[in-house]
Design a protein around this motif. Structure first.
Motif, PDB file in Angstrom:
ATOM      1  N   GLU A 184       0.825  -1.217   0.000  1.00  0.00           N
ATOM      2  CA  GLU A 184       0.000   0.000   0.000  1.00  0.00           C
ATOM      3  C   GLU A 184       0.851   1.255   0.000  1.00  0.00           C
ATOM      4  O   GLU A 184       0.480   2.263  -0.604  1.00  0.00           O
ATOM      5  CB  GLU A 184      -0.933  -0.007   1.216  1.00  0.00           C
ATOM      6  CG  GLU A 184      -1.911   1.156   1.217  1.00  0.00           C
ATOM      7  CD  GLU A 184      -2.914   1.095   2.355  1.00  0.00           C
ATOM      8  OE1 GLU A 184      -3.718   2.037   2.484  1.00  0.00           O
ATOM      9  OE2 GLU A 184      -2.894   0.105   3.111  1.00  0.00           O
ATOM     10  N   LYS A 189       0.448   4.339  -2.847  1.00  0.00           N
ATOM     11  CA  LYS A 189       0.082   5.720  -2.562  1.00  0.00           C
ATOM     12  C   LYS A 189       1.285   6.671  -2.563  1.00  0.00           C
ATOM     13  O   LYS A 189       1.134   7.835  -2.192  1.00  0.00           O
ATOM     14  CB  LYS A 189      -0.641   5.783  -1.220  1.00  0.00           C
ATOM     15  CG  LYS A 189      -1.949   4.986  -1.223  1.00  0.00           C
ATOM     16  CD  LYS A 189      -2.692   5.092   0.093  1.00  0.00           C
ATOM     17  CE  LYS A 189      -4.016   4.330   0.021  1.00  0.00           C
ATOM     18  NZ  LYS A 189      -4.783   4.423   1.286  1.00  0.00           N
ATOM     19  N   ARG A 225       3.503   9.385  -3.608  1.00  0.00           N
ATOM     20  CA  ARG A 225       3.251  10.520  -4.501  1.00  0.00           C
ATOM     21  C   ARG A 225       4.345  10.696  -5.552  1.00  0.00           C
ATOM     22  O   ARG A 225       4.072  11.128  -6.671  1.00  0.00           O
ATOM     23  CB  ARG A 225       3.100  11.808  -3.686  1.00  0.00           C
ATOM     24  CG  ARG A 225       1.748  11.933  -3.012  1.00  0.00           C
ATOM     25  CD  ARG A 225       1.602  13.282  -2.322  1.00  0.00           C
ATOM     26  NE  ARG A 225       1.755  14.404  -3.221  1.00  0.00           N
ATOM     27  CZ  ARG A 225       0.783  14.882  -4.011  1.00  0.00           C
ATOM     28  NH1 ARG A 225      -0.401  14.286  -4.016  1.00  0.00           N
ATOM     29  NH2 ARG A 225       0.995  15.921  -4.784  1.00  0.00           N
ATOM     30  N   PHE A 244      -8.477   5.582  -3.793  1.00  0.00           N
ATOM     31  CA  PHE A 244      -7.909   4.382  -4.389  1.00  0.00           C
ATOM     32  C   PHE A 244      -8.919   3.242  -4.282  1.00  0.00           C
ATOM     33  O   PHE A 244      -9.527   3.042  -3.224  1.00  0.00           O
ATOM     34  CB  PHE A 244      -6.616   3.986  -3.681  1.00  0.00           C
ATOM     35  CG  PHE A 244      -5.466   4.920  -3.932  1.00  0.00           C
ATOM     36  CD1 PHE A 244      -4.606   4.712  -4.996  1.00  0.00           C
ATOM     37  CD2 PHE A 244      -5.256   6.009  -3.102  1.00  0.00           C
ATOM     38  CE1 PHE A 244      -3.542   5.573  -5.240  1.00  0.00           C
ATOM     39  CE2 PHE A 244      -4.191   6.878  -3.331  1.00  0.00           C
ATOM     40  CZ  PHE A 244      -3.342   6.662  -4.397  1.00  0.00           C
ATOM     41  N   ILE A 259      -7.370   4.684  -9.378  1.00  0.00           N
ATOM     42  CA  ILE A 259      -7.671   5.884  -8.603  1.00  0.00           C
ATOM     43  C   ILE A 259      -8.815   6.598  -9.306  1.00  0.00           C
ATOM     44  O   ILE A 259      -8.915   6.586 -10.541  1.00  0.00           O
ATOM     45  CB  ILE A 259      -6.431   6.805  -8.478  1.00  0.00           C
ATOM     46  CG1 ILE A 259      -6.620   7.805  -7.346  1.00  0.00           C
ATOM     47  CG2 ILE A 259      -6.121   7.511  -9.783  1.00  0.00           C
ATOM     48  CD1 ILE A 259      -5.348   8.558  -6.982  1.00  0.00           C
TER      49      ILE A 259
END
Length: 221
Positions: free
Chosen positions: A13, A17, A19, A110, A190
């Motif tokens: 995870e 996520k 960035r 997400f 997303i």
């Protein structure tokens, strides 16, 4: 269009996520649009410069009035057409779901889904051929999302049971018949948290993908 799996593979995870990875992914998938904006903008400037040149020729009477004025107007029309083209691609970049969410992280969500099917889109040569891949995913409140992405034909390792059965001796994939990984496969997307309509592919499990790449005799990532 995706031309590499480098920015799509995730292990957990935290990877999903991250960035920095998502920004690289946005730049990668948006590169064709950026190139088109640059090309149209450059052509618009050249056309505008030529319009000014022909206008100057008309003003100084170095060329016949009717031909220089007509050429200037033609170049102005071309400038307008190129500007319109650039604005279309710019608008597309601005409306890209992934870019919008990177600007406003609190507006994104997400979700998990799957890649389900693909269609081969032939180009002028193998280099320009691609696959249009479709999938299934649902928004935070169960809203169905449109999922559709283009992949470079050289990196796509998956098939379907039906396509695999139809391979005949002499076909390109005959040596790998029954070996390649088949769809559907799980993936991560997303979407906008409020009133989502489009799901953007942003991740696929690295071990799953590498297994598919090995089965297709492609380089792993």
């Amino acid at each position: 269009m995706y031309r590499t799996w480098k920015y799509l593979v995730v292990k957990n995870e935290q990877d999903l996520k991250n960035r920095v990875r998502l920004k690289k992914l946005a730049r990668h998938r948006g590169l064709p649009g950026f190139v088109m904006i640059f090309v149209f903008s450059t052509c618009a400037l050249i056309s505008l410069g030529l319009a000014g040149f022909f206008a100057a020729m008309a003003y100084t009477h170095k060329l016949p009035m009717w031909s220089s004025v007509g050429s200037a107007l033609a170049m102005l029309l071309l400038t307008g057409a190129f500007v319109f083209g650039a604005r279309v691609f710019l608008r597309e970049r601005q409306m890209d779901v992934l870019r919008k969410i990177l600007r406003h992280p609190d507006r994104g969500s997400f979700v998990t889904g799957k890649l389900t099917s693909f269609n081969y889109v032939a180009g002028d040569s193998r280099k320009f051929s691609r696959y249009f891949v479709e999938g299934e995913a649902e928004g935070p409140e169960g809203q169905p999302l449109f999922v559709g992405e283009f992949f470079d034909a050289d990196i796509w390792p998956f098939t379907t049971e039906e396509d695999d059965r139809q391979i005949q001796k002499g076909d390109d994939w005959y040596d790998l018949k029954g070996k390649r990984r088949t769809l559907p496969v799980p993936a991560y997307f997303i979407c906008e948290a409020k009133d989502p309509k489009i799901g953007v592919l942003v991740g696929i499990d690295q071990s799953l993908l590498n297994d598919a790449l090995k089965r297709s005799e492609k380089k792993t990532v």
